[in-house]
Design a protein around this motif. Structure first.
Motif, mmCIF file in Angstrom:
data_model
loop_
_atom_site.group_PDB
_atom_site.id
_atom_site.type_symbol
_atom_site.label_atom_id
_atom_site.label_comp_id
_atom_site.label_asym_id
_atom_site.label_seq_id
_atom_site.Cartn_x
_atom_site.Cartn_y
_atom_site.Cartn_z
ATOM 1 N N ILE A 105 0.950 -1.096 0.036
ATOM 2 C CA ILE A 105 -0.054 0.086 -0.123
ATOM 3 C C ILE A 105 0.848 1.116 0.025
ATOM 4 O O ILE A 105 0.637 2.349 -0.724
ATOM 5 C CB ILE A 105 -0.938 -0.051 1.212
ATOM 6 N N GLY A 106 2.147 1.285 0.611
ATOM 7 C CA GLY A 106 2.802 2.279 0.752
ATOM 8 C C GLY A 106 3.467 2.949 -0.451
ATOM 9 O O GLY A 106 3.595 4.187 -0.748
ATOM 10 N N VAL A 107 3.853 1.984 -1.341
ATOM 11 C CA VAL A 107 4.539 2.485 -2.573
ATOM 12 C C VAL A 107 3.315 3.182 -3.500
ATOM 13 O O VAL A 107 3.661 4.213 -4.040
ATOM 14 C CB VAL A 107 5.270 1.251 -3.229
ATOM 15 N N PRO A 108 2.226 2.553 -3.741
ATOM 16 C CA PRO A 108 1.261 3.210 -4.745
ATOM 17 C C PRO A 108 0.758 4.394 -4.105
ATOM 18 O O PRO A 108 0.620 5.521 -4.550
ATOM 19 C CB PRO A 108 -0.031 2.262 -4.702
ATOM 20 N N THR A 109 0.584 4.556 -2.743
ATOM 21 C CA THR A 109 0.368 5.713 -1.749
ATOM 22 C C THR A 109 1.368 6.894 -2.158
ATOM 23 O O THR A 109 0.978 7.878 -2.540
ATOM 24 C CB THR A 109 0.230 5.741 -0.231
ATOM 25 N N ALA A 110 2.634 6.713 -1.975
ATOM 26 C CA ALA A 110 3.627 7.756 -2.333
ATOM 27 C C ALA A 110 3.767 8.098 -3.763
ATOM 28 O O ALA A 110 3.819 9.281 -3.870
ATOM 29 C CB ALA A 110 5.199 6.964 -1.855
ATOM 30 N N PHE A 111 3.476 7.173 -4.429
ATOM 31 C CA PHE A 111 3.499 7.631 -6.124
ATOM 32 C C PHE A 111 2.194 8.240 -6.479
ATOM 33 O O PHE A 111 2.376 9.381 -7.152
ATOM 34 C CB PHE A 111 3.244 6.121 -6.942
ATOM 35 N N TRP A 147 -5.292 15.622 -2.003
ATOM 36 C CA TRP A 147 -4.838 14.169 -2.042
ATOM 37 C C TRP A 147 -5.620 13.600 -2.878
ATOM 38 O O TRP A 147 -5.637 12.251 -3.175
ATOM 39 C CB TRP A 147 -4.663 13.632 -0.643
ATOM 40 N N TRP A 148 -6.554 14.229 -3.411
ATOM 41 C CA TRP A 148 -7.435 13.555 -4.634
ATOM 42 C C TRP A 148 -8.018 12.117 -4.240
ATOM 43 O O TRP A 148 -8.509 12.054 -2.762
ATOM 44 C CB TRP A 148 -6.739 13.503 -5.921
ATOM 45 N N HIS A 149 -8.130 11.226 -4.997
ATOM 46 C CA HIS A 149 -8.673 9.882 -4.601
ATOM 47 C C HIS A 149 -7.790 8.984 -3.742
ATOM 48 O O HIS A 149 -8.167 7.894 -3.571
ATOM 49 C CB HIS A 149 -9.462 9.220 -5.766
ATOM 50 N N PHE A 150 -6.438 9.483 -3.564
ATOM 51 C CA PHE A 150 -5.840 8.460 -2.810
ATOM 52 C C PHE A 150 -5.813 8.522 -1.485
ATOM 53 O O PHE A 150 -4.834 7.916 -0.742
ATOM 54 C CB PHE A 150 -4.295 9.037 -3.414
ATOM 55 N N TRP A 151 -6.764 9.266 -0.884
ATOM 56 C CA TRP A 151 -6.750 9.471 0.754
ATOM 57 C C TRP A 151 -7.269 7.942 1.252
ATOM 58 O O TRP A 151 -6.859 7.595 2.375
ATOM 59 C CB TRP A 151 -7.927 10.345 1.031
ATOM 60 N N PHE A 152 -7.848 6.975 0.441
ATOM 61 C CA PHE A 152 -8.301 5.823 1.039
ATOM 62 C C PHE A 152 -7.000 4.834 0.944
ATOM 63 O O PHE A 152 -7.006 4.011 2.091
ATOM 64 C CB PHE A 152 -9.338 4.937 0.051
ATOM 65 N N THR A 212 -5.084 -0.968 -10.225
ATOM 66 C CA THR A 212 -4.534 -0.156 -11.305
ATOM 67 C C THR A 212 -5.671 0.875 -11.864
ATOM 68 O O THR A 212 -5.480 2.122 -12.153
ATOM 69 C CB THR A 212 -4.029 -0.931 -12.583
ATOM 70 N N ILE A 213 -6.989 0.275 -12.145
ATOM 71 C CA ILE A 213 -8.011 1.117 -12.486
ATOM 72 C C ILE A 213 -8.171 2.077 -11.520
ATOM 73 O O ILE A 213 -8.495 3.400 -11.769
ATOM 74 C CB ILE A 213 -9.328 0.314 -12.845
ATOM 75 N N TYR A 214 -8.209 1.911 -10.261
ATOM 76 C CA TYR A 214 -8.487 2.876 -9.177
ATOM 77 C C TYR A 214 -7.467 3.996 -9.313
ATOM 78 O O TYR A 214 -7.620 5.310 -9.157
ATOM 79 C CB TYR A 214 -8.499 2.269 -7.688
ATOM 80 N N MET A 215 -6.144 3.625 -9.246
ATOM 81 C CA MET A 215 -5.111 4.442 -9.387
ATOM 82 C C MET A 215 -5.207 5.493 -10.808
ATOM 83 O O MET A 215 -4.689 6.623 -10.563
ATOM 84 C CB MET A 215 -3.807 3.776 -9.486
ATOM 85 N N LEU A 216 -5.468 4.938 -11.736
ATOM 86 C CA LEU A 216 -5.052 5.872 -13.004
ATOM 87 C C LEU A 216 -6.628 6.214 -13.609
ATOM 88 O O LEU A 216 -6.653 7.306 -14.311
ATOM 89 C CB LEU A 216 -4.729 4.888 -14.266
ATOM 90 N N LEU A 273 8.395 -2.364 -12.717
ATOM 91 C CA LEU A 273 8.450 -1.057 -12.131
ATOM 92 C C LEU A 273 7.043 -0.565 -12.121
ATOM 93 O O LEU A 273 6.332 0.077 -11.168
ATOM 94 C CB LEU A 273 9.081 -0.141 -13.326
ATOM 95 N N ALA A 274 6.329 -0.651 -13.296
ATOM 96 C CA ALA A 274 4.648 -0.272 -13.198
ATOM 97 C C ALA A 274 3.995 -0.979 -12.311
ATOM 98 O O ALA A 274 3.244 -0.420 -11.607
ATOM 99 C CB ALA A 274 4.290 -0.378 -14.586
ATOM 100 N N ALA A 275 4.241 -2.299 -12.016
ATOM 101 C CA ALA A 275 3.557 -3.074 -11.269
ATOM 102 C C ALA A 275 3.805 -2.665 -9.753
ATOM 103 O O ALA A 275 2.792 -2.702 -8.774
ATOM 104 C CB ALA A 275 3.806 -4.576 -11.333
ATOM 105 N N LEU A 276 5.181 -2.085 -9.543
ATOM 106 C CA LEU A 276 5.552 -1.685 -8.157
ATOM 107 C C LEU A 276 4.930 -0.496 -7.829
ATOM 108 O O LEU A 276 4.308 -0.228 -6.644
ATOM 109 C CB LEU A 276 7.072 -1.527 -8.068
ATOM 110 N N LEU A 277 4.988 0.691 -8.948
ATOM 111 C CA LEU A 277 4.098 1.865 -8.534
ATOM 112 C C LEU A 277 2.968 2.106 -8.472
ATOM 113 O O LEU A 277 2.368 2.650 -7.731
ATOM 114 C CB LEU A 277 4.932 2.976 -9.624
ATOM 115 N N LEU A 278 2.120 1.146 -9.221
ATOM 116 C CA LEU A 278 0.737 1.072 -9.250
ATOM 117 C C LEU A 278 0.096 -0.038 -8.442
ATOM 118 O O LEU A 278 -1.342 0.189 -8.049
ATOM 119 C CB LEU A 278 0.003 1.066 -10.700
#
Length: 351
Positions: free
Chosen positions: A63-69, A99-104, A281-285, A332-337
């Motif tokens: 959760i932490g890596v996608p949150t930071a990204f 923080w847009w939709h990343f608050w969750f 991924t869908i939620y992030m993008l 890399l994309a899998a890590l970030l997202l």
């Protein structure tokens, strides 16, 4: 979680349309609260499978890596796109920041050590076994159980609303804390249901109690419309009384209905598994894509309904394809997202 696509697509439509308001209310009253309750339930199942320390480490990384990204890369880019579209400037003003939709994701990160602590406390003190024995002996009212969870959420969010009202220019900043505080009881209720099979069976045995709670909330909303000059004010802002009531009492009732339905499902269709695999991924993008689509579609001056349908369809398809074509093939994309460890193979849905 994926229903956020339908909500966020309404936010870019410059039209006061009842349907869009209805979608926003449905999302606030049902979607995220139920998500956190289910997340709590699944978290306890996962921590029992992996062990406390291993689960917390994996959860923090995943959760932490996608949150930071999301917060430090995607959110600023989204603010720039919004600022350019609405204000004609690449320097976002204060209303375009957030923080847009990343608050969750922040919520899930904060709840993870709480889950770890509760699990360790249960191993030492047998907390869930005691709850199980109490549920077996006392047979608590399901309706009161649902109302209790919602009531605790209501008290907490009312405290945040009161603090926000006293915060002056910092009102909006203080109010954002409700997104962390108000969902904590729902998350904890999911933990309890996962830890107490007796209580879970009792809560999900019938639909009647949950439907009664929803009917009660609907009745309150309907009655408010009969009050001369008061109905609209009770719903005027997110901090208005009836908005607080509906957004705290509905989610635990809906959670019961969702869990009951899930327990009855014996097999998941392959398409659902593929979409579930792409859900993170869908939620992030999807929201960044929505902002870009809105900027591109705006000059066409489409009918708001057509623009909304096109935005939802394209944002959903493009974010899904991004997962299938990029995230599944790029560590890399899998890590970030997705927070996927690049050193470990990932299980994905079959084609």
């Amino acid at each position: 979680m994926l229903a956020g696509l339908f909500l966020h697509a309404t936010m870019v439509q410059e039209a006061d349309i009842p349907l869009f308001d209805l979608i926003a209310r449905i999302s606030a009253n049902f979607r995220m609260g139920a998500f956190f309750a289910v997340a709590g339930l699944l978290s306890l199942y996962a921590i029992r499978k992996r062990g406390a320390d291993a689960w917390l480490a994996r959860r923090s990384f995943q959760i932490g890596v996608p949150t930071a990204f999301g917060l430090f890369v995607l959110a600023p880019l989204m603010s720039v796109v919004l600022s350019w579209h609405w204000y004609g400037s690449l320097m976002p003003p204060l209303p375009a920041l957030g923080w847009w939709h990343f608050w969750f994701l922040v919520d899930l990160l904060l709840y993870a050590p709480i889950t770890w602590w509760i699990y360790r406390a249960d191993r030492a003190q047998g907390i869930f076994a005691r709850i199980d024995a109490w549920a077996e002996q006392s047979r608590p009212s399901v309706t009161l159980t649902i109302l209790s969870v919602g009531g605790v959420s209501l008290l907490l969010v009312q405290a945040v609303a009161t603090a926000a009202a006293l915060a002056g220019p910092w009102q909006n900043a203080v109010w954002t804390l409700h997104q962390i505080v108000s969902y904590a009881p729902l998350y904890l209720s999911g933990l309890v249901l996962a830890g107490s099979p007796v209580l879970l069976r009792r809560v999900t045995a019938r639909t009647g109690p949950a439907l009664n709670v929803l009917a009660l909330v609907f009745g309150l909303c309907l009655a408010s419309r009969l009050l001369p000059g008061q109905g609209d004010s009770l719903f005027a802002t997110p901090m208005s009384p009836l908005n607080l009531v509906t957004t705290t009492l509905c989610p635990p009732a809906v959670t019961v209905l969702i869990l009951r339905s899930a327990l009855l499902i014996r097999e998941t269709p392959p398409m659902f598994r593929r979409v579930a695999d792409a859900a993170f991924t869908i939620y992030m993008l999807h929201f960044p894509i929505i902002l870009l689509l809105d900027m591109l579609l705006d000059p066409l001056r489409l009918d708001p309904y057509a623009a909304y349908a096109l935005t939802v369809g394209l944002a959903g398809w493009l974010s899904y394809r991004a997962h299938r074509v990029i995230v599944r093939r790029s560590p890399l994309a899998a890590l970030l997202l997705n927070g996927a460890d690049p050193g470990k193979a990932r299980a994905v849905a079959a084609e």
